[in-house]
Design a protein around this motif. Structure first.
Motif: not given
Length: 355
Positions: A5-10, A119-129, A135-138
């Motif tokens: 969901s838009n609020t969950s964080k993995i 605010e990020v209100l749609i499904p999101s993913i972050s790829i970063d080093h 940790y601001f994305t789903n």
């Protein structure tokens, strides 16, 4: 795996030099059912940012997914956008026109240039080093031990690439470009045998390392070297010559702007700090630039201190390379900012300033 969901964080922070199968699964599952994706990286996009943006654009094309890049500003050198990918301004990003957003090589919304109320209100993913990722994305796939975000993306995609397809060759070229940039052509402290194997593999499939090297690093002019010479006249050494600070104030920039209407503060400053690290005995290099409303500070180090130092001033980055911007109203002068930086290094090291 079901879409979060838009609020969950993995969150996945992987400190190893390899990508796990569960992380690959999360990455590929994110694209399932998507038809329109926005892609974003950090402001002032460098070679790794542009390479990662380009690679993800090509990957979306391969998946028959429409994608659009949104950035706070364009790269300092147009050559970084080697494939002429379309870039729109983040002010034009309308989330309801997309069913997902990908963030590459940026640790936070602030670092990407978004306003505080975004605010990020749609499904999101972050790829970063970056080690200071917020940790601001789903889904957050964070690899602080990787040399470049492009290296992460390569490991995520490696088994899925068809090395005979022209589109996949473009993906591999982009990823090699990102690796070359963030290691300053294999000169940074984090280069290891694993990185060299990955870069060698990409070169064996693309035969483009020398072309990409020239794009990234052979872009200076005699005027820029003259500008750098003036900066070198205004350097200071601290802590028994282990720390060097260089400054470019508004007067210096204005001097060169009057000589050449095409002189660019961003173009002229790009890459300079890497040369400071070649000075004998230097372990930390600081480059302070005075811009219109802010001071922009770049940090390089051969010891693991750069990100800690940048964090103290609201910035971030990596253990050996970091940066921060700070409002000019915070300090009375560029010299006052320099003193504050040196005092902060002294606090971190637990030493007294010695010049």
């Amino acid at each position: 795996m079901n879409q979060a969901s838009n609020t969950s964080k993995i969150k996945y922070t992987n400190d190893s030099r390899n990508v796990k199968e569960i992380e690959k699964k999360i990455f590929f599952n994110f694209f399932q059912g998507k038809s329109r994706l926005a892609i974003v990286s950090h402001l002032d996009p460098d070679g790794d940012a542009m390479a990662s943006l380009s690679a993800m654009t090509f990957f979306c094309e391969k998946q028959n997914i429409f994608s659009q890049i949104f950035q706070f500003n364009k790269p300092p050198f147009p050559e970084y956008n080697y494939w002429n990918i379309s870039i729109d301004n983040i002010d034009n990003l309308c989330l309801n026109k997309f069913d997902g957003i990908i963030f590459v090589d940026t640790p936070s919304l602030k670092r990407a240039g978004f306003k505080d109320n975004f605010e990020v209100l749609i499904p999101s993913i972050s790829i970063d080093h970056h080690i200071d990722n917020k940790y601001f994305t789903n889904f957050s796939l964070i690899y602080p031990s990787f040399c470049a975000t492009a290296e992460i993306i390569f490991e995520l995609l490696r088994e899925s690439l068809d090395y005979d397809l022209p589109l996949d060759k473009k993906i591999m070229e982009a990823l090699l470009m990102g690796i070359l940039f963030d290691t300053y052509y294999f000169q940074t402290e984090n280069v290891d045998a694993i990185l060299l194997e990955r870069a060698s593999f990409l070169e064996s499939k693309t035969n483009s390392i020398h072309i990409l090297k020239n794009i990234l690093f052979k872009n200076q002019t005699p005027q820029i070297y003259s500008f750098w010479g003036k900066i070198l006249l205004n350097t200071s050494l601290y802590f028994n010559k282990q720390v060097v600070v260089a400054k470019a104030d508004d007067l210096l920039y204005s001097e060169f702007e009057k000589k050449d209407k095409n002189f660019s503060r961003d173009f002229a400053s790009e890459g300079f700090i890497n040369h400071l690290m070649n000075l004998r005995n230097v372990e930390i290099a600081i480059f302070i630039r005075e811009l219109t409303d802010v001071y922009k500070v770049s940090i390089r180090s051969s010891i693991k201190i750069a990100s800690r130092l940048a964090n103290r001033f609201g910035g971030g980055g990596h253990e050996n390379a970091a940066a921060f911007r700070i409002d000019k109203k915070t300090f009375l002068s560029i010299d006052e900012l320099e003193n504050s930086i040196i005092n902060t290094i002294s606090e971190i090291w637990g030493e007294k300033k010695e010049k």
